[in-house]
Design an enzyme around this catalytic site. Sequence first.
Site, PDB file in Angstrom:
ATOM      1  N   ARG A  74     -12.726  -6.700  10.053  1.00  0.00           N
ATOM      2  CA  ARG A  74     -11.342  -6.708  10.526  1.00  0.00           C
ATOM      3  C   ARG A  74     -11.283  -7.238  11.950  1.00  0.00           C
ATOM      4  O   ARG A  74     -12.136  -6.947  12.784  1.00  0.00           O
ATOM      5  CB  ARG A  74     -10.733  -5.299  10.490  1.00  0.00           C
ATOM      6  CG  ARG A  74     -10.607  -4.705   9.102  1.00  0.00           C
ATOM      7  CD  ARG A  74     -10.008  -3.308   9.186  1.00  0.00           C
ATOM      8  NE  ARG A  74     -10.076  -2.622   7.892  1.00  0.00           N
ATOM      9  CZ  ARG A  74     -10.417  -1.349   7.731  1.00  0.00           C
ATOM     10  NH1 ARG A  74     -10.722  -0.605   8.791  1.00  0.00           N
ATOM     11  NH2 ARG A  74     -10.448  -0.823   6.534  1.00  0.00           N
ATOM     12  N   HIS A  91      -9.048   7.727  10.361  1.00  0.00           N
ATOM     13  CA  HIS A  91     -10.315   8.412  10.681  1.00  0.00           C
ATOM     14  C   HIS A  91     -10.071   9.780  11.304  1.00  0.00           C
ATOM     15  O   HIS A  91     -10.937  10.325  12.001  1.00  0.00           O
ATOM     16  CB  HIS A  91     -11.189   7.580  11.646  1.00  0.00           C
ATOM     17  CG  HIS A  91     -11.650   6.283  11.107  1.00  0.00           C
ATOM     18  ND1 HIS A  91     -11.654   5.124  11.864  1.00  0.00           N
ATOM     19  CD2 HIS A  91     -12.109   5.911   9.889  1.00  0.00           C
ATOM     20  CE1 HIS A  91     -12.107   4.120  11.139  1.00  0.00           C
ATOM     21  NE2 HIS A  91     -12.379   4.568   9.914  1.00  0.00           N
ATOM     22  N   GLU A 129     -17.670  13.952   7.361  1.00  0.00           N
ATOM     23  CA  GLU A 129     -16.311  14.051   6.842  1.00  0.00           C
ATOM     24  C   GLU A 129     -16.244  14.921   5.591  1.00  0.00           C
ATOM     25  O   GLU A 129     -15.243  15.598   5.351  1.00  0.00           O
ATOM     26  CB  GLU A 129     -15.760  12.656   6.567  1.00  0.00           C
ATOM     27  CG  GLU A 129     -15.557  11.859   7.858  1.00  0.00           C
ATOM     28  CD  GLU A 129     -15.071  10.452   7.625  1.00  0.00           C
ATOM     29  OE1 GLU A 129     -13.842  10.251   7.597  1.00  0.00           O
ATOM     30  OE2 GLU A 129     -15.916   9.547   7.473  1.00  0.00           O
ATOM     31  N   ARG A 149     -10.002  13.226  -0.149  1.00  0.00           N
ATOM     32  CA  ARG A 149      -9.608  12.407   0.987  1.00  0.00           C
ATOM     33  C   ARG A 149      -8.470  11.487   0.546  1.00  0.00           C
ATOM     34  O   ARG A 149      -8.583  10.758  -0.436  1.00  0.00           O
ATOM     35  CB  ARG A 149     -10.776  11.559   1.470  1.00  0.00           C
ATOM     36  CG  ARG A 149     -10.394  10.663   2.652  1.00  0.00           C
ATOM     37  CD  ARG A 149     -11.380   9.543   2.837  1.00  0.00           C
ATOM     38  NE  ARG A 149     -10.983   8.673   3.955  1.00  0.00           N
ATOM     39  CZ  ARG A 149     -11.253   7.379   4.006  1.00  0.00           C
ATOM     40  NH1 ARG A 149     -11.892   6.789   3.020  1.00  0.00           N
ATOM     41  NH2 ARG A 149     -10.873   6.673   5.046  1.00  0.00           N
ATOM     42  N   ASN A 199     -13.999  11.235  -2.295  1.00  0.00           N
ATOM     43  CA  ASN A 199     -13.456  10.143  -1.490  1.00  0.00           C
ATOM     44  C   ASN A 199     -13.387   8.922  -2.393  1.00  0.00           C
ATOM     45  O   ASN A 199     -14.395   8.249  -2.615  1.00  0.00           O
ATOM     46  CB  ASN A 199     -14.353   9.887  -0.278  1.00  0.00           C
ATOM     47  CG  ASN A 199     -13.853   8.769   0.607  1.00  0.00           C
ATOM     48  OD1 ASN A 199     -12.904   8.058   0.271  1.00  0.00           O
ATOM     49  ND2 ASN A 199     -14.495   8.584   1.741  1.00  0.00           N
TER      50      ASN A 199
END
Length: 396
Positions: free
Chosen positions: A235, A174, A379, A85, A7
């Site tokens: 965010r 996601h 993940e 990823r 990742n």
Amino acid sequence: MWTLVLNCGSSSLKFALLSQEDEQTRLSGLAERLGSAGASLRLDMDGERQTLSLDGGSYADAFAQIAAALEALGLREEVTAVGHRVVHGGDRFSAPALVTPKVLDGVRACMPLAPLHNPANIAGIEAAQAAFPGAAHVAVFDTAFHQTMPEVAYRYAVPEGWYRQHGVRRYGFHGTSHAFVAAQAAERLGRPLTELNLVTAHLGNGCSLCAVQGGRSIDTSMGLTPLEGLVMGTRSGDVDPGLHDYIARQAGLSLSEVTAALNRDSGLLGLSGLSNDMRELEKAAGRGHAGARLAIDAFVYRLAGQIAALAAALGRVDALVFTGGIGENSALVRAATLQRLAVLGAGVDAVANGAAVRGQNGLISPAGALPALVVGTNEELSIARQTQALLAGGQA
């Protein structure tokens, strides 16, 4: 045989080595501050941790150290697959893809949609191909799971030319996490995933919701970029689109500077004036810090409201699933959210909810209420499984 999962971020590289036989992790770690003089690599190998400096600070330097660790374990030649990823696949990729020059061109074409992420993903792929030339490399896309959304969910009410010519639509992110925890929740509920309507809540520094119907994403809270939707660590989530022009004129900022502020200086950090870390905010709120309390309350308010909106998209909700750093560890956030969702029949078992932290998962709702579960996401494992499924010629 082993699968290496990678990742790559703009200045970081997270990795894990998983057995293709029993899915156990033998080696994992994180390279940080890549591209700078202070770059370092943390290695967790056979239960022991060490931290190494990366003098060059590049992806290639990080891979050289990872390869050396694999050599020390006698496993470098046993790495037959590398799962990568990739954040944004646009509408080009609805499933994992074997990395080829054509696939890399497709990832490059999506760079305008993810200018911070896709270039790093490509750099990581190219460095990994050089370090592991004999392995099969597979790209697993964050956006792929959401390619099953109907047009009514993914289209914005903007001029059609923006969509046709520039790809302006909702993509969602996601996806790997949402798909993984939905399948895990079905197992824990003892029901086929194909029969369930779920709302999955991935809550961390980045946050998103997904409406999962029969194992397929039919709507999600993030959009063209990861900025849309919930209040997140730094965010803003949803704001009036007119804010950009207004604050640019009022504060003398460029549109790029406004966007950067909405991504990096907003959310929990902006509301609290203190931190983007929910753990710190909960402590501060307990001490009476007004900004921390406001940030938590706004986070929960937006979260509950958007869960209710996805319930309308599903028509029926069979369970609500919490995951991610906040979702798995903040009993306060879960309890406050479920209390706000009493309109959907939600409730909270205070004892079970309080115990569901630090890897403890399971049902946190009382009997007779809408089932709510905490499910740990993984993940890396999901990417490894999708990589192997593709290479085996099965459904990823």
